[in-house]
Design a protein around this motif. Structure first.
Motif, PDB file in Angstrom:
ATOM      1  N   LEU A 108       0.830  -1.207   0.000  1.00  0.00           N
ATOM      2  CA  LEU A 108       0.000   0.000   0.000  1.00  0.00           C
ATOM      3  C   LEU A 108       0.866   1.260   0.000  1.00  0.00           C
ATOM      4  O   LEU A 108       0.583   2.225  -0.722  1.00  0.00           O
ATOM      5  CB  LEU A 108      -0.916  -0.006   1.223  1.00  0.00           C
ATOM      6  CG  LEU A 108      -2.042  -1.045   1.215  1.00  0.00           C
ATOM      7  CD1 LEU A 108      -2.781  -1.042   2.553  1.00  0.00           C
ATOM      8  CD2 LEU A 108      -3.009  -0.799   0.070  1.00  0.00           C
ATOM      9  N   LEU A 109       1.933   1.248   0.795  1.00  0.00           N
ATOM     10  CA  LEU A 109       2.807   2.422   0.877  1.00  0.00           C
ATOM     11  C   LEU A 109       3.566   2.634  -0.432  1.00  0.00           C
ATOM     12  O   LEU A 109       3.745   3.774  -0.885  1.00  0.00           O
ATOM     13  CB  LEU A 109       3.783   2.261   2.042  1.00  0.00           C
ATOM     14  CG  LEU A 109       3.176   2.379   3.442  1.00  0.00           C
ATOM     15  CD1 LEU A 109       4.170   1.947   4.502  1.00  0.00           C
ATOM     16  CD2 LEU A 109       2.718   3.819   3.706  1.00  0.00           C
ATOM     17  N   VAL A 154       2.591   1.607  -3.481  1.00  0.00           N
ATOM     18  CA  VAL A 154       1.640   2.047  -4.506  1.00  0.00           C
ATOM     19  C   VAL A 154       1.337   3.527  -4.335  1.00  0.00           C
ATOM     20  O   VAL A 154       1.257   4.275  -5.317  1.00  0.00           O
ATOM     21  CB  VAL A 154       0.348   1.204  -4.429  1.00  0.00           C
ATOM     22  CG1 VAL A 154      -0.747   1.818  -5.300  1.00  0.00           C
ATOM     23  CG2 VAL A 154       0.619  -0.231  -4.865  1.00  0.00           C
ATOM     24  N   ASP A 155       1.180   3.965  -3.083  1.00  0.00           N
ATOM     25  CA  ASP A 155       0.957   5.393  -2.815  1.00  0.00           C
ATOM     26  C   ASP A 155       2.171   6.216  -3.247  1.00  0.00           C
ATOM     27  O   ASP A 155       2.028   7.289  -3.847  1.00  0.00           O
ATOM     28  CB  ASP A 155       0.684   5.594  -1.327  1.00  0.00           C
ATOM     29  CG  ASP A 155       0.441   7.057  -0.978  1.00  0.00           C
ATOM     30  OD1 ASP A 155      -0.565   7.616  -1.436  1.00  0.00           O
ATOM     31  OD2 ASP A 155       1.279   7.641  -0.247  1.00  0.00           O
ATOM     32  N   PHE A 156       3.378   5.712  -2.952  1.00  0.00           N
ATOM     33  CA  PHE A 156       4.610   6.387  -3.371  1.00  0.00           C
ATOM     34  C   PHE A 156       4.679   6.474  -4.895  1.00  0.00           C
ATOM     35  O   PHE A 156       5.034   7.516  -5.461  1.00  0.00           O
ATOM     36  CB  PHE A 156       5.816   5.621  -2.830  1.00  0.00           C
ATOM     37  CG  PHE A 156       7.138   6.066  -3.383  1.00  0.00           C
ATOM     38  CD1 PHE A 156       7.789   7.175  -2.857  1.00  0.00           C
ATOM     39  CD2 PHE A 156       7.744   5.391  -4.435  1.00  0.00           C
ATOM     40  CE1 PHE A 156       9.014   7.598  -3.367  1.00  0.00           C
ATOM     41  CE2 PHE A 156       8.961   5.802  -4.947  1.00  0.00           C
ATOM     42  CZ  PHE A 156       9.600   6.904  -4.414  1.00  0.00           C
ATOM     43  N   HIS A 157       4.319   5.375  -5.558  1.00  0.00           N
ATOM     44  CA  HIS A 157       4.341   5.342  -7.023  1.00  0.00           C
ATOM     45  C   HIS A 157       3.372   6.369  -7.596  1.00  0.00           C
ATOM     46  O   HIS A 157       3.693   7.095  -8.540  1.00  0.00           O
ATOM     47  CB  HIS A 157       3.970   3.936  -7.498  1.00  0.00           C
ATOM     48  CG  HIS A 157       4.151   3.712  -8.969  1.00  0.00           C
ATOM     49  ND1 HIS A 157       3.242   4.177  -9.898  1.00  0.00           N
ATOM     50  CD2 HIS A 157       5.142   3.085  -9.674  1.00  0.00           C
ATOM     51  CE1 HIS A 157       3.650   3.841 -11.106  1.00  0.00           C
ATOM     52  NE2 HIS A 157       4.794   3.179 -11.007  1.00  0.00           N
ATOM     53  N   LYS A 158       2.182   6.436  -7.014  1.00  0.00           N
ATOM     54  CA  LYS A 158       1.168   7.362  -7.502  1.00  0.00           C
ATOM     55  C   LYS A 158       1.628   8.815  -7.343  1.00  0.00           C
ATOM     56  O   LYS A 158       1.448   9.641  -8.243  1.00  0.00           O
ATOM     57  CB  LYS A 158      -0.141   7.139  -6.734  1.00  0.00           C
ATOM     58  CG  LYS A 158      -1.319   7.965  -7.243  1.00  0.00           C
ATOM     59  CD  LYS A 158      -2.547   7.758  -6.365  1.00  0.00           C
ATOM     60  CE  LYS A 158      -2.961   6.305  -6.337  1.00  0.00           C
ATOM     61  NZ  LYS A 158      -4.200   6.110  -5.539  1.00  0.00           N
ATOM     62  N   LYS A 159       2.226   9.120  -6.176  1.00  0.00           N
ATOM     63  CA  LYS A 159       2.676  10.492  -5.930  1.00  0.00           C
ATOM     64  C   LYS A 159       3.887  10.861  -6.780  1.00  0.00           C
ATOM     65  O   LYS A 159       4.047  12.018  -7.173  1.00  0.00           O
ATOM     66  CB  LYS A 159       3.017  10.662  -4.452  1.00  0.00           C
ATOM     67  CG  LYS A 159       1.810  10.622  -3.532  1.00  0.00           C
ATOM     68  CD  LYS A 159       2.209  10.730  -2.075  1.00  0.00           C
ATOM     69  CE  LYS A 159       0.998  10.720  -1.161  1.00  0.00           C
ATOM     70  NZ  LYS A 159       1.394  10.777   0.280  1.00  0.00           N
ATOM     71  N   SER A 199       1.361  14.482 -10.890  1.00  0.00           N
ATOM     72  CA  SER A 199       2.304  14.687  -9.786  1.00  0.00           C
ATOM     73  C   SER A 199       3.265  15.835 -10.068  1.00  0.00           C
ATOM     74  O   SER A 199       3.543  16.653  -9.193  1.00  0.00           O
ATOM     75  CB  SER A 199       3.091  13.396  -9.520  1.00  0.00           C
ATOM     76  OG  SER A 199       3.847  13.029 -10.664  1.00  0.00           O
TER      77      SER A 199
END
Length: 282
Positions: free
Chosen positions: A247-248, A250-255, A261
């Motif tokens: 989850l962390l 995927v969130d890092f990837h999205k940001k 971004s």
């Protein structure tokens, strides 16, 4: 050049490796107290010590040199661990089923557990990643994901050894292989070169989590349809750990790589030339 027989001896059948045994309370780092105080020391040094006072007295060139050597060492160590684990599995696995499911009451001895032990110690050595970030005054790179990963992955490796946990060879091999790529990226940064394949590193890291869940499903099938697998209770921690990291990441990837971004980011002060900004790892 080392021949196949030489590699087998030095990475599998050397007496130190072949005769290795994880003995709680006797093997270095095997006590719960060691684990607790190691993690506590890491968190204390990360958040409490006056880092700016320390870093101001160290020249950037010195930090750059230390960072380069640190990344070279961990790149080579990761490669050796991946190769050692692969060869140990190849030469010592009695059958394919064994790779997926250790028999109950498997003892933590022999080459595979030796490499699990080296992997465990390497995660403590990786605490230096955080120290180098602090000394470079790149505190913006010290994310929750970074600190959470470093302080928790040591527990995972300890559980591997303590419970003779099934499936750790697959995780060790894939993770060490990914670290070869990752530390090559970090080494390039330390040498002043900014690679264009930062996104590839993150994508490969995320892919290993998905593959871990697939293999875990196969292991659970063997466990519940057969006589059981060694160290399954340890996987309850691992599943929660992998899910949180996924989850962390995927969130890092999205940001970091999302379409909007770059548009929404405010201008920031450039980071040190020997560190690539906004990157983390597992």
């Amino acid at each position: 050049m080392l021949s196949g027989l030489d590699l087998e001896y030095w990475l599998v059948n050397h007496p130190t490796i072949r005769n290795f045994s994880w003995t709680p309370g006797k093997t270095l780092g095997s006590s719960p107290h060691f684990l607790f105080f190691t993690i506590l020391s890491y968190l204390f040094s990360t958040f409490i010590l006056p880092h700016r006072t320390i870093s101001s007295s160290i020249s950037p060139q010195f930090i750059k040199t230390i960072s380069a050597f640190h990344n070279i060492f961990l790149l080579l160590l990761s490669f050796i661990m991946a190769l050692g684990c692969l060869l140990s599995t190849f030469y010592h696995a009695p059958h394919l089923h064994w790779i997926i499911c250790f028999p109950p009451h498997t003892k933590p001895t022999g080459p595979l557990f030796f490499w699990a032990y080296i992997f465990y110690l390497s995660k403590i050595l990786e605490f230096a990643d955080t120290l180098l970030i602090i000394l470079s005054n790149s505190i913006q790179r010290l994310t929750f994901l970074h600190v959470y990963h470093h302080s928790t992955v040591v527990i995972m490796c300890y559980i591997w050894l303590q419970t003779s946990q099934t499936l750790f060879p697959a995780v060790l091999f894939t993770n060490a292989s990914v670290h070869v790529l990752m530390y090559a990226y970090y080494l390039s940064c330390a040498l002043g070169v900014r690679p264009r394949w930062k996104k590839v590193v993150t994508n490969v890291q995320i892919l290993q989590f998905y593959s871990s869940f697939v293999v875990l499903g196969v292991m659970l099938y063997y466990h519940f349809t057969g006589s059981g697998c060694s160290g399954v209770w340890g996987w309850t921690f691992n599943v929660a750990f992998y899910a949180s990291l996924l989850l962390l990441f995927v969130d890092f990837h999205k940001k970091s790589y999302g379409a909007s971004s770059n548009k929404n980011k405010l201008p920031v002060k450039p980071s040190k030339p020997f560190f690539c900004s906004n990157h983390t790892h597992y």
